[in-house]
Design an enzyme around this catalytic site. Structure first.
Site, PDB file in Angstrom:
ATOM      1  N   GLU A   1       1.006  -1.115   0.038  1.00 51.60           N
ATOM      2  CA  GLU A   1      -0.097  -0.162   0.027  1.00 51.60           C
ATOM      3  C   GLU A   1       0.871   1.214   0.097  1.00 51.60           C
ATOM      4  OE1 GLU A   1      -2.786   2.599   3.320  1.00 51.60           O
ATOM      5  OE2 GLU A   1      -2.493   0.552   3.501  1.00 51.60           O
TER       6      GLU A   1
ATOM      7  N   ARG B   1       0.423  10.547   1.465  1.00 49.38           N
ATOM      8  CA  ARG B   1       0.666  11.451   2.359  1.00 49.38           C
ATOM      9  C   ARG B   1       1.972  12.325   1.988  1.00 49.38           C
ATOM     10  NH1 ARG B   1       0.938   7.389   7.519  1.00 49.38           N
ATOM     11  NH2 ARG B   1      -0.970   6.447   7.491  1.00 49.38           N
TER      12      ARG B   1
ATOM     13  N   THR C   1      -4.751   6.251   2.444  1.00 44.18           N
ATOM     14  CA  THR C   1      -5.072   7.494   2.943  1.00 44.18           C
ATOM     15  C   THR C   1      -6.057   8.326   1.852  1.00 44.18           C
ATOM     16  OG1 THR C   1      -2.692   7.559   3.843  1.00 44.18           O
ATOM     17  CG2 THR C   1      -3.821   9.320   4.323  1.00 44.18           C
TER      18      THR C   1
ATOM     19  N   LYS D   1     -10.614  -1.740   7.655  1.00 45.27           N
ATOM     20  CA  LYS D   1      -9.293  -1.615   8.397  1.00 45.27           C
ATOM     21  C   LYS D   1      -9.323  -0.712   9.651  1.00 45.27           C
ATOM     22  CE  LYS D   1      -5.899   2.347   7.824  1.00 45.27           C
ATOM     23  NZ  LYS D   1      -5.221   3.205   6.829  1.00 45.27           N
TER      24      LYS D   1
END
Length: 207
Positions: free
Chosen positions: A41, A45, A69, A129
């Protein structure tokens, strides 16, 4: 649609790549792949993250690369257009979940409490998650919700490390653990990518 767990297969960890440059992203992914990791993943960010995701896909076409994110529909579209194989979010909202249901690739929405779990479930997501896992109850929380939400499986992320990841993986409602400890920023900064390979091998060999 293919489930996230199908893409993951027997891999016990969702390795998280946070890259400040495309070069670093490719180097981290290469080090992970060398250990036998087939799915990673890339968290969005940093300004370089989308370009890093594209570069990883190009350098390692056999690697399954997801975008993390994702907090709004525009980022979702951007990630899908960049060639992401799956989507991970840190949290949920009705607006975001509505967009996620239209995703042509697997999605793992982020939850942190029972209301989130139910909301994501109502939108059809049974793989979720738990984030940030260590701050929202950790293993005890996952044990407590296992009977109430018997059909939900989790990928706890946040505060997972080499000391506690195995106790999370021992839980029946955990499909994998998300982690950054296998690609520590200091190692990346010092270009010690062999340490990333070693940390990934340790997880895979202990599973």
């Amino acid at each position: 649609m293919t489930a996230f767990s199908t893409l993951l297969g027997t891999q016990p960890i969702l390795p998280i790549i946070q890259a400040n440059s495309t070069e670093a992203g490719v180097a981290i992914a290469t080090a992970m792949h060398k250990a036998g990791i087939h799915l990673v993943e890339v968290v969005l960010r940093t300004p370089a993250s989308i370009d890093a995701l594209i570069a990883i896909k190009k350098a390692l076409p056999e690697l399954c690369v997801g975008a993390g994110t994702i907090t709004d529909p525009s980022l979702l579209t951007k990630s899908i257009n960049a060639g992401s194989d799956f989507i991970v979010t840190p949290a949920v909202s009705p607006r975001l979940l509505d967009a996620l249901t239209q995703s042509p690739i697997p999605v793992v929405p982020g939850v942190s409490n029972t209301a989130d779990i139910l909301l994501a479930k109502e939108f059809g997501f049974t793989e979720q998650k738990l984030f940030p896992a260590s701050l929202c109850g950790g293993e005890q929380f996952l044990k407590a919700v296992s009977s109430v939400f018997a059909d939900i499986r989790f990928c706890p992320t946040g505060g997972i490390n080499e000391q506690n990841y195995q106790s999370y993986l021992a839980l029946s409602n955990v499909i994998a653990v998300g982690g950054t400890w296998i690609a520590q920023s200091q190692w990346v900064h010092n270009k010690q990518f062999e340490k990333v390979t070693q940390a990934c091998l340790q997880v895979l060999n202990n599973h």
